[in-house]
Design a protein around this motif. Structure first.
Motif, PDB file in Angstrom:
ATOM      1  N   ALA A  32      39.119  23.785  26.499  1.00 16.11           N
ATOM      2  CA  ALA A  32      38.114  24.843  26.636  1.00 16.11           C
ATOM      3  C   ALA A  32      38.766  26.225  26.642  1.00 16.11           C
ATOM      4  N   VAL A  33      39.879  26.356  27.330  1.00 19.30           N
ATOM      5  CA  VAL A  33      40.586  27.642  27.381  1.00 19.30           C
ATOM      6  C   VAL A  33      41.117  27.999  25.998  1.00 19.30           C
ATOM      7  N   MET A  34      41.757  27.047  25.344  1.00 24.29           N
ATOM      8  CA  MET A  34      42.321  27.328  24.021  1.00 24.29           C
ATOM      9  C   MET A  34      41.222  27.673  23.015  1.00 24.29           C
ATOM     10  N   ALA A  35      40.087  26.996  23.106  1.00 25.55           N
ATOM     11  CA  ALA A  35      38.961  27.295  22.205  1.00 25.55           C
ATOM     12  C   ALA A  35      38.365  28.662  22.513  1.00 25.55           C
ATOM     13  N   ALA A  36      38.256  28.996  23.794  1.00 27.82           N
ATOM     14  CA  ALA A  36      37.663  30.282  24.183  1.00 27.82           C
ATOM     15  C   ALA A  36      38.524  31.450  23.740  1.00 27.82           C
ATOM     16  N   VAL A  37      39.812  31.343  23.926  1.00 31.77           N
ATOM     17  CA  VAL A  37      40.726  32.430  23.559  1.00 31.77           C
ATOM     18  C   VAL A  37      40.897  32.478  22.049  1.00 31.77           C
ATOM     19  N   GLY A  38      40.949  31.337  21.439  1.00 32.21           N
ATOM     20  CA  GLY A  38      41.092  31.277  19.989  1.00 32.21           C
ATOM     21  C   GLY A  38      42.537  31.418  19.532  1.00 32.21           C
ATOM     22  N   ARG A  39      42.706  31.592  18.249  1.00 31.89           N
ATOM     23  CA  ARG A  39      44.043  31.708  17.668  1.00 31.89           C
ATOM     24  C   ARG A  39      44.640  33.085  17.877  1.00 31.89           C
ATOM     25  N   ARG A  40      43.790  34.062  18.172  1.00 30.00           N
ATOM     26  CA  ARG A  40      44.237  35.437  18.395  1.00 30.00           C
ATOM     27  C   ARG A  40      43.298  36.050  19.431  1.00 30.00           C
ATOM     28  N   ALA A  41      43.860  36.625  20.495  1.00 38.68           N
ATOM     29  CA  ALA A  41      43.030  37.162  21.571  1.00 38.68           C
ATOM     30  C   ALA A  41      42.302  38.440  21.157  1.00 38.68           C
ATOM     31  N   ALA A  42      42.876  39.164  20.217  1.00 37.39           N
ATOM     32  CA  ALA A  42      42.266  40.392  19.695  1.00 37.39           C
ATOM     33  C   ALA A  42      42.893  40.702  18.342  1.00 37.39           C
ATOM     34  N   ALA A 113      45.256  36.407  44.516  1.00 35.81           N
ATOM     35  CA  ALA A 113      46.062  37.601  44.776  1.00 35.81           C
ATOM     36  C   ALA A 113      47.282  37.236  45.617  1.00 35.81           C
ATOM     37  N   TRP A 114      47.101  36.366  46.622  1.00 34.92           N
ATOM     38  CA  TRP A 114      48.223  35.877  47.425  1.00 34.92           C
ATOM     39  C   TRP A 114      49.247  35.169  46.535  1.00 34.92           C
ATOM     40  N   ALA A 115      48.759  34.456  45.533  1.00 29.56           N
ATOM     41  CA  ALA A 115      49.625  33.715  44.622  1.00 29.56           C
ATOM     42  C   ALA A 115      50.340  34.629  43.626  1.00 29.56           C
ATOM     43  N   GLU A 116      50.040  35.929  43.684  1.00 30.24           N
ATOM     44  CA  GLU A 116      50.642  36.932  42.807  1.00 30.24           C
ATOM     45  C   GLU A 116      50.173  36.812  41.357  1.00 30.24           C
ATOM     46  N   ALA A 117      48.945  36.348  41.173  1.00 32.47           N
ATOM     47  CA  ALA A 117      48.360  36.269  39.832  1.00 32.47           C
ATOM     48  C   ALA A 117      48.173  37.676  39.280  1.00 32.47           C
ATOM     49  N   ASP A 118      48.406  37.830  38.000  1.00 35.35           N
ATOM     50  CA  ASP A 118      48.241  39.121  37.345  1.00 35.35           C
ATOM     51  C   ASP A 118      46.796  39.366  36.921  1.00 35.35           C
ATOM     52  N   ALA A 119      46.030  38.284  36.771  1.00 34.93           N
ATOM     53  CA  ALA A 119      44.615  38.378  36.425  1.00 34.93           C
ATOM     54  C   ALA A 119      43.927  37.101  36.881  1.00 34.93           C
ATOM     55  N   ILE A 120      42.612  37.198  37.050  1.00 36.24           N
ATOM     56  CA  ILE A 120      41.820  36.077  37.536  1.00 36.24           C
ATOM     57  C   ILE A 120      40.551  35.976  36.700  1.00 36.24           C
ATOM     58  N   VAL A 121      40.184  34.753  36.334  1.00 36.94           N
ATOM     59  CA  VAL A 121      38.903  34.492  35.689  1.00 36.94           C
ATOM     60  C   VAL A 121      38.271  33.336  36.455  1.00 36.94           C
ATOM     61  N   SER A 122      37.038  33.527  36.885  1.00 33.10           N
ATOM     62  CA  SER A 122      36.337  32.518  37.685  1.00 33.10           C
ATOM     63  C   SER A 122      35.408  31.672  36.838  1.00 33.10           C
ATOM     64  N   ALA A 123      35.206  30.455  37.302  1.00 27.67           N
ATOM     65  CA  ALA A 123      34.263  29.538  36.663  1.00 27.67           C
ATOM     66  C   ALA A 123      32.839  30.000  36.961  1.00 27.67           C
ATOM     67  N   PRO A 124      31.911  29.708  36.094  1.00 32.95           N
ATOM     68  CA  PRO A 124      32.098  29.063  34.792  1.00 32.95           C
ATOM     69  C   PRO A 124      32.833  30.000  33.835  1.00 32.95           C
ATOM     70  N   LEU A 125      33.702  29.416  33.039  1.00 33.23           N
ATOM     71  CA  LEU A 125      34.526  30.229  32.146  1.00 33.23           C
ATOM     72  C   LEU A 125      33.680  30.873  31.054  1.00 33.23           C
ATOM     73  N   ASP A 126      33.717  32.189  31.033  1.00 30.08           N
ATOM     74  CA  ASP A 126      33.035  32.972  30.005  1.00 30.08           C
ATOM     75  C   ASP A 126      34.072  33.245  28.911  1.00 30.08           C
ATOM     76  N   PRO A 127      33.856  32.747  27.695  1.00 34.28           N
ATOM     77  CA  PRO A 127      34.843  32.929  26.626  1.00 34.28           C
ATOM     78  C   PRO A 127      35.221  34.389  26.383  1.00 34.28           C
ATOM     79  N   VAL A 128      34.254  35.296  26.452  1.00 31.19           N
ATOM     80  CA  VAL A 128      34.545  36.710  26.220  1.00 31.19           C
ATOM     81  C   VAL A 128      35.428  37.257  27.329  1.00 31.19           C
ATOM     82  N   GLU A 129      35.089  36.966  28.577  1.00 28.76           N
ATOM     83  CA  GLU A 129      35.891  37.428  29.709  1.00 28.76           C
ATOM     84  C   GLU A 129      37.304  36.854  29.651  1.00 28.76           C
ATOM     85  N   LEU A 130      37.412  35.584  29.310  1.00 30.09           N
ATOM     86  CA  LEU A 130      38.722  34.932  29.222  1.00 30.09           C
ATOM     87  C   LEU A 130      39.559  35.552  28.108  1.00 30.09           C
ATOM     88  N   GLN A 131      38.955  35.753  26.953  1.00 29.54           N
ATOM     89  CA  GLN A 131      39.663  36.349  25.820  1.00 29.54           C
ATOM     90  C   GLN A 131      40.108  37.774  26.143  1.00 29.54           C
TER      91      GLN A 131
END
Length: 143
Positions: A32-42, A113-131
């Motif tokens: 699902a992540v690979m399909a949402a982001v696609g072959r090129r993020a932009a 944020a505690w885990a030092e993540a650089d970005a966060i995307v919450s479920a349900p995964l929105d393909p546009v937000e993820l990309q």
């Protein structure tokens, strides 16, 4: 007698690709992540070459051996979640790549944020937000 040398592997800039790692114990989440982001993020970013990891040991080994531009970590992965993996990698791997953590709900942002993540995307995964999150982090790495 002459010896032949193998040329060094081309860099991402030379091949026009960038390497991303996706960690999740769930193959459907990885797909699902690979399909949402696609072959090129932009349009202004290189093509993406995905590497998949399904276990904690696998993701740690691949990050230590590879040169990824970005890590996408499933915070809900079984046994060892992506937030714990993120925290470990940020503390143990020199020059750790940026990490995007997928959370089950927006209220988990404090833990990411505690885990030092650089970005966060919450479920349900929105393909546009993820990309957009992936594109933003890749642009930050390119600078």
């Amino acid at each position: 007698m002459t010896s032949t040398q193998t040329p060094p592997a081309p860099t991402a800039e030379e091949t026009g690709t960038v390497d991303l790692l996706i960690y999740s114990d769930d193959v459907d989440t990885r797909q699902a992540v690979m399909a949402a982001v696609g072959r090129r993020a932009a349009k202004d970013l290189p093509l993406i070459r995905w590497t998949e990891a399904a276990t904690h040991a696998g993701v740690v080994k691949k990050v230590e051996e590879g040169s990824f531009a970005l890590l996408v970590l499933d915070g809900e992965a079984a046994k060892v979640g992506g937030m714990a993996v993120c925290r470990q990698l940020k503390n143990e791997v020199y020059n750790c790549p940026p990490a995007l953590v997928l959370t089950a709900r927006p209220q988990d942002a404090w833990l990411a944020a505690w885990a030092e993540a650089d970005a966060i995307v919450s479920a349900p995964l929105d393909p546009v937000e993820l990309q957009e999150a992936v594109a933003s982090l890749l642009r930050r790495v390119a600078k």
